[in-house]
Motif scaffolding. Structure first.
Motif, PDB file in Angstrom:
ATOM      1  N   ILE A 215       8.882  13.763  -3.007  1.00 33.12           N
ATOM      2  CA  ILE A 215      10.202  13.531  -3.666  1.00 33.12           C
ATOM      3  C   ILE A 215      11.271  13.677  -2.784  1.00 33.12           C
ATOM      4  O   ILE A 215      12.136  12.379  -3.091  1.00 33.12           O
ATOM      5  N   LEU A 216      11.593  14.417  -2.016  1.00 31.59           N
ATOM      6  CA  LEU A 216      12.557  14.545  -1.126  1.00 31.59           C
ATOM      7  C   LEU A 216      12.476  13.176  -0.333  1.00 31.59           C
ATOM      8  O   LEU A 216      13.689  12.920   0.220  1.00 31.59           O
ATOM      9  N   GLN A 217      11.649  13.086   0.295  1.00 31.28           N
ATOM     10  CA  GLN A 217      11.434  11.781   1.315  1.00 31.28           C
ATOM     11  C   GLN A 217      11.735  10.271   0.528  1.00 31.28           C
ATOM     12  O   GLN A 217      12.668   9.679   0.867  1.00 31.28           O
ATOM     13  N   LEU A 218      11.476  10.446  -0.788  1.00 34.82           N
ATOM     14  CA  LEU A 218      12.047   9.385  -1.616  1.00 34.82           C
ATOM     15  C   LEU A 218      13.615   9.182  -1.950  1.00 34.82           C
ATOM     16  O   LEU A 218      14.134   8.249  -1.798  1.00 34.82           O
ATOM     17  N   ILE A 219      13.981  10.501  -2.217  1.00 36.57           N
ATOM     18  CA  ILE A 219      15.583  10.811  -2.267  1.00 36.57           C
ATOM     19  C   ILE A 219      16.266  10.220  -0.752  1.00 36.57           C
ATOM     20  O   ILE A 219      17.288   9.794  -0.784  1.00 36.57           O
ATOM     21  N   ILE A 220      15.694  10.774   0.082  1.00 35.66           N
ATOM     22  CA  ILE A 220      16.281  10.693   1.746  1.00 35.66           C
ATOM     23  C   ILE A 220      16.117   9.063   1.655  1.00 35.66           C
ATOM     24  O   ILE A 220      17.298   8.199   2.148  1.00 35.66           O
ATOM     25  N   LEU A 221      15.102   8.080   1.585  1.00 31.67           N
ATOM     26  CA  LEU A 221      14.884   6.821   1.550  1.00 31.67           C
ATOM     27  C   LEU A 221      16.006   6.139   0.471  1.00 31.67           C
ATOM     28  O   LEU A 221      16.700   5.117   0.951  1.00 31.67           O
ATOM     29  N   GLY A 222      16.210   6.524  -0.511  1.00 28.10           N
ATOM     30  CA  GLY A 222      17.247   6.203  -1.556  1.00 28.10           C
ATOM     31  C   GLY A 222      18.618   6.136  -1.013  1.00 28.10           C
ATOM     32  O   GLY A 222      19.454   5.392  -1.177  1.00 28.10           O
ATOM     33  N   ILE A 239      14.031  -3.403   7.433  1.00 27.45           N
ATOM     34  CA  ILE A 239      12.696  -3.415   7.586  1.00 27.45           C
ATOM     35  C   ILE A 239      12.443  -2.057   8.361  1.00 27.45           C
ATOM     36  O   ILE A 239      11.349  -1.506   8.320  1.00 27.45           O
ATOM     37  N   GLY A 240      13.423  -1.610   9.125  1.00 26.69           N
ATOM     38  CA  GLY A 240      13.234  -0.270   9.721  1.00 26.69           C
ATOM     39  C   GLY A 240      13.088   0.603   8.529  1.00 26.69           C
ATOM     40  O   GLY A 240      12.132   1.688   8.858  1.00 26.69           O
ATOM     41  N   LEU A 241      13.612   0.762   7.405  1.00 30.76           N
ATOM     42  CA  LEU A 241      13.259   1.668   6.446  1.00 30.76           C
ATOM     43  C   LEU A 241      11.995   1.333   5.768  1.00 30.76           C
ATOM     44  O   LEU A 241      11.409   2.400   5.375  1.00 30.76           O
ATOM     45  N   THR A 242      11.584   0.299   6.038  1.00 33.41           N
ATOM     46  CA  THR A 242      10.159   0.093   5.226  1.00 33.41           C
ATOM     47  C   THR A 242       9.136   0.589   6.255  1.00 33.41           C
ATOM     48  O   THR A 242       8.138   1.228   5.800  1.00 33.41           O
ATOM     49  N   VAL A 243       9.512   0.643   7.289  1.00 31.47           N
ATOM     50  CA  VAL A 243       8.399   1.373   8.430  1.00 31.47           C
ATOM     51  C   VAL A 243       8.699   2.752   8.476  1.00 31.47           C
ATOM     52  O   VAL A 243       7.569   3.254   8.258  1.00 31.47           O
ATOM     53  N   ALA A 244       9.685   3.260   8.150  1.00 32.71           N
ATOM     54  CA  ALA A 244      10.235   4.542   7.782  1.00 32.71           C
ATOM     55  C   ALA A 244       9.204   5.098   6.570  1.00 32.71           C
ATOM     56  O   ALA A 244       8.635   6.256   6.704  1.00 32.71           O
ATOM     57  N   ALA A 245       9.406   4.411   5.594  1.00 30.51           N
ATOM     58  CA  ALA A 245       8.701   4.623   4.358  1.00 30.51           C
ATOM     59  C   ALA A 245       7.068   4.752   4.600  1.00 30.51           C
ATOM     60  O   ALA A 245       6.420   5.590   4.313  1.00 30.51           O
ATOM     61  N   GLY A 246       6.743   3.786   5.265  1.00 30.50           N
ATOM     62  CA  GLY A 246       5.038   3.621   5.608  1.00 30.50           C
ATOM     63  C   GLY A 246       4.846   5.081   6.359  1.00 30.50           C
ATOM     64  O   GLY A 246       3.993   5.985   6.229  1.00 30.50           O
ATOM     65  N   LEU A 247       5.657   5.392   7.359  1.00 30.41           N
ATOM     66  CA  LEU A 247       5.436   6.836   8.229  1.00 30.41           C
ATOM     67  C   LEU A 247       5.531   8.024   7.154  1.00 30.41           C
ATOM     68  O   LEU A 247       4.648   8.950   7.168  1.00 30.41           O
ATOM     69  N   ALA A 248       6.426   8.222   6.314  1.00 32.64           N
ATOM     70  CA  ALA A 248       6.544   9.093   5.201  1.00 32.64           C
ATOM     71  C   ALA A 248       5.110   9.228   4.293  1.00 32.64           C
ATOM     72  O   ALA A 248       4.617  10.258   4.126  1.00 32.64           O
ATOM     73  N   ILE A 249       4.792   7.964   4.211  1.00 31.71           N
ATOM     74  CA  ILE A 249       3.468   8.052   3.379  1.00 31.71           C
ATOM     75  C   ILE A 249       2.141   8.687   4.162  1.00 31.71           C
ATOM     76  O   ILE A 249       1.371   9.516   3.736  1.00 31.71           O
ATOM     77  N   TYR A 250       2.398   8.169   5.605  1.00 30.08           N
ATOM     78  CA  TYR A 250       1.159   8.741   6.521  1.00 30.08           C
ATOM     79  C   TYR A 250       1.440  10.340   6.529  1.00 30.08           C
ATOM     80  O   TYR A 250       0.396  11.128   6.550  1.00 30.08           O
ATOM     81  N   GLN A 251       2.833  10.796   6.545  1.00 31.09           N
ATOM     82  CA  GLN A 251       2.825  12.247   6.677  1.00 31.09           C
ATOM     83  C   GLN A 251       2.244  12.880   5.444  1.00 31.09           C
ATOM     84  O   GLN A 251       1.563  14.256   5.541  1.00 31.09           O
ATOM     85  N   GLN A 252       2.472  12.481   4.415  1.00 23.81           N
ATOM     86  CA  GLN A 252       1.778  12.946   3.212  1.00 23.81           C
ATOM     87  C   GLN A 252       0.464  13.163   3.167  1.00 23.81           C
ATOM     88  O   GLN A 252      -0.212  13.778   2.688  1.00 23.81           O
ATOM     89  N   LYS A 253      -0.043  11.946   3.846  1.00 26.21           N
ATOM     90  CA  LYS A 253      -1.878  11.904   3.896  1.00 26.21           C
ATOM     91  C   LYS A 253      -2.183  13.057   4.908  1.00 26.21           C
ATOM     92  O   LYS A 253      -2.836  13.775   4.681  1.00 26.21           O
ATOM     93  N   LEU A 254      -1.237  13.259   6.003  1.00 29.54           N
ATOM     94  CA  LEU A 254      -1.625  14.161   6.876  1.00 29.54           C
ATOM     95  C   LEU A 254      -1.515  15.617   6.277  1.00 29.54           C
ATOM     96  O   LEU A 254      -2.683  16.846   6.707  1.00 29.54           O
ATOM     97  N   ILE A 255      -0.798  15.911   5.569  1.00 30.06           N
ATOM     98  CA  ILE A 255      -0.473  17.544   4.995  1.00 30.06           C
ATOM     99  C   ILE A 255      -1.498  17.605   3.872  1.00 30.06           C
ATOM    100  O   ILE A 255      -1.224  18.748   2.944  1.00 30.06           O
ATOM    101  N   ASN A 269       5.333  13.607  13.692  1.00 30.37           N
ATOM    102  CA  ASN A 269       5.579  11.936  13.318  1.00 30.37           C
ATOM    103  C   ASN A 269       6.826  11.786  12.688  1.00 30.37           C
ATOM    104  O   ASN A 269       7.269  10.440  12.764  1.00 30.37           O
ATOM    105  N   ASN A 270       7.721  12.814  12.612  1.00 29.18           N
ATOM    106  CA  ASN A 270       8.956  12.482  12.206  1.00 29.18           C
ATOM    107  C   ASN A 270      10.024  12.000  13.334  1.00 29.18           C
ATOM    108  O   ASN A 270      10.998  11.359  13.028  1.00 29.18           O
TER     109      ASN A 270
END
Length: 290
Positions: A215-222, A239-255, A269-270
């Motif tokens: 949720i916090l990552q969504l707020i950050i991107l918002g 485009i940069g934010l889209t890549v960042a959003a993909g990395l945030a999803i990957y981080q969620q997968k990792l944890i 990864n941050n």
């Protein structure tokens, strides 16, 4: 001569210069702020001062952190070999190194305007007091964000002599981002922290840590999207934010499974998250002036 070299090596390790990932994670939001404040054309003196300041204050933060945790680190597997915990650097030495780093950073700030100099005292207080927060609150990660994100309003002050609304929104985004990545970092030590009584958001969030950080990552991107909309930034920024959003999803997968090595990978990864946003800004401003 050998003793001098050994002391310098221990101070190098104490300041974590051997682990530059922390420098990069602190540098990216500083560069975000400088590029936005200057519309893509930061003053070279300001840019140089802030890049050097990030390196120095990150090092100072590591030193004061290890001083504050000198009674805890020997009991945590990941930190047992840090210079103070292992007895290779005395606490008084660490305080001297901290003072030298802070004074050097302050000397650089004196090259800037009075608004930035005044703000630097707040930033120094936040950085020096952060390591002690884990004794009193389960939100030391939020305090970390306040401390090391303070380069953002300082960058606006140095570049424009004011802090407009986008500057404060960016500061909030960076504060929350630090809360997220440091929570991932704290997940690595959660068992040891519970044993020795150290507080963290990883402990506070408990089994909801994935949902809350997401949720916090969504707020950050918002917030970052809102800043782009307010400033009418060109499409490469998104485009940069889209890549960042993909990395945030990957981080969620990792944890997802709470495995320590993967949680640490998510923290690391941050660095790429920060780089993606920065490159989006650089290309967006280049695109507007091309």
């Amino acid at each position: 001569m050998h003793r001098i070299i050994d002391r310098l090596q221990q101070y190098w390790l104490l300041a974590r210069f051997d682990k530059p990932i922390g420098i990069f994670i602190l540098l990216w939001p500083t560069l975000w702020a400088l590029w936005i404040a200057s519309a893509g054309k930061p003053d070279l003196l300001v840019l140089g001062v802030f890049c050097a300041g990030v390196v120095l204050m990150r090092a100072a933060g590591c030193v004061i952190n290890d001083y504050a945790d000198k009674d805890f680190d020997p009991h945590v597997a990941r930190t047992q070999q840090r210079p103070i915990a292992a007895g290779r650097v005395k606490p008084k030495e660490a305080l001297l190194v901290f003072a030298v780093l802070c004074l050097t950073a302050f000397a650089l700030v004196l090259l800037l305007n009075w608004y930035t100099i005044a703000l630097s005292f707040i930033g120094a207080f936040l950085a020096a007091s952060y390591p002690f927060m884990k004794r009193y609150t389960h939100l030391p990660q939020a305090y970390l964000g306040m401390a090391f994100g303070f380069a953002v309003p300082m960058a606006f002050a140095a570049q424009t002599n004011q802090i407009p609304l986008p500057g404060w929104l960016l500061y909030l985004a960076v504060l929350l981002w630090a809360l997220v990545y440091d929570t991932m970092y704290a997940m690595v030590d959660i068992e040891d922290d519970l044993k020795i009584g150290v507080k963290s958001t990883a402990i506070l969030f408990g089994k909801r840590v994935r949902e809350i950080t997401a949720i916090l990552q969504l707020i950050i991107l918002g917030l970052l999207i809102s800043i782009g909309d307010m400033l009418n930034l060109a499409w490469p920024y998104y485009i940069g934010l889209t890549v960042a959003a993909g990395l945030a999803i990957y981080q969620q997968k990792l944890i997802f499974h709470y495995q320590k090595p993967d949680c640490f990978k998510a923290f690391l990864n941050n660095n790429w998250f920060g780089l993606a946003v920065y490159l989006g800004l650089v290309v967006a401003y280049w695109f507007e002036t091309a």
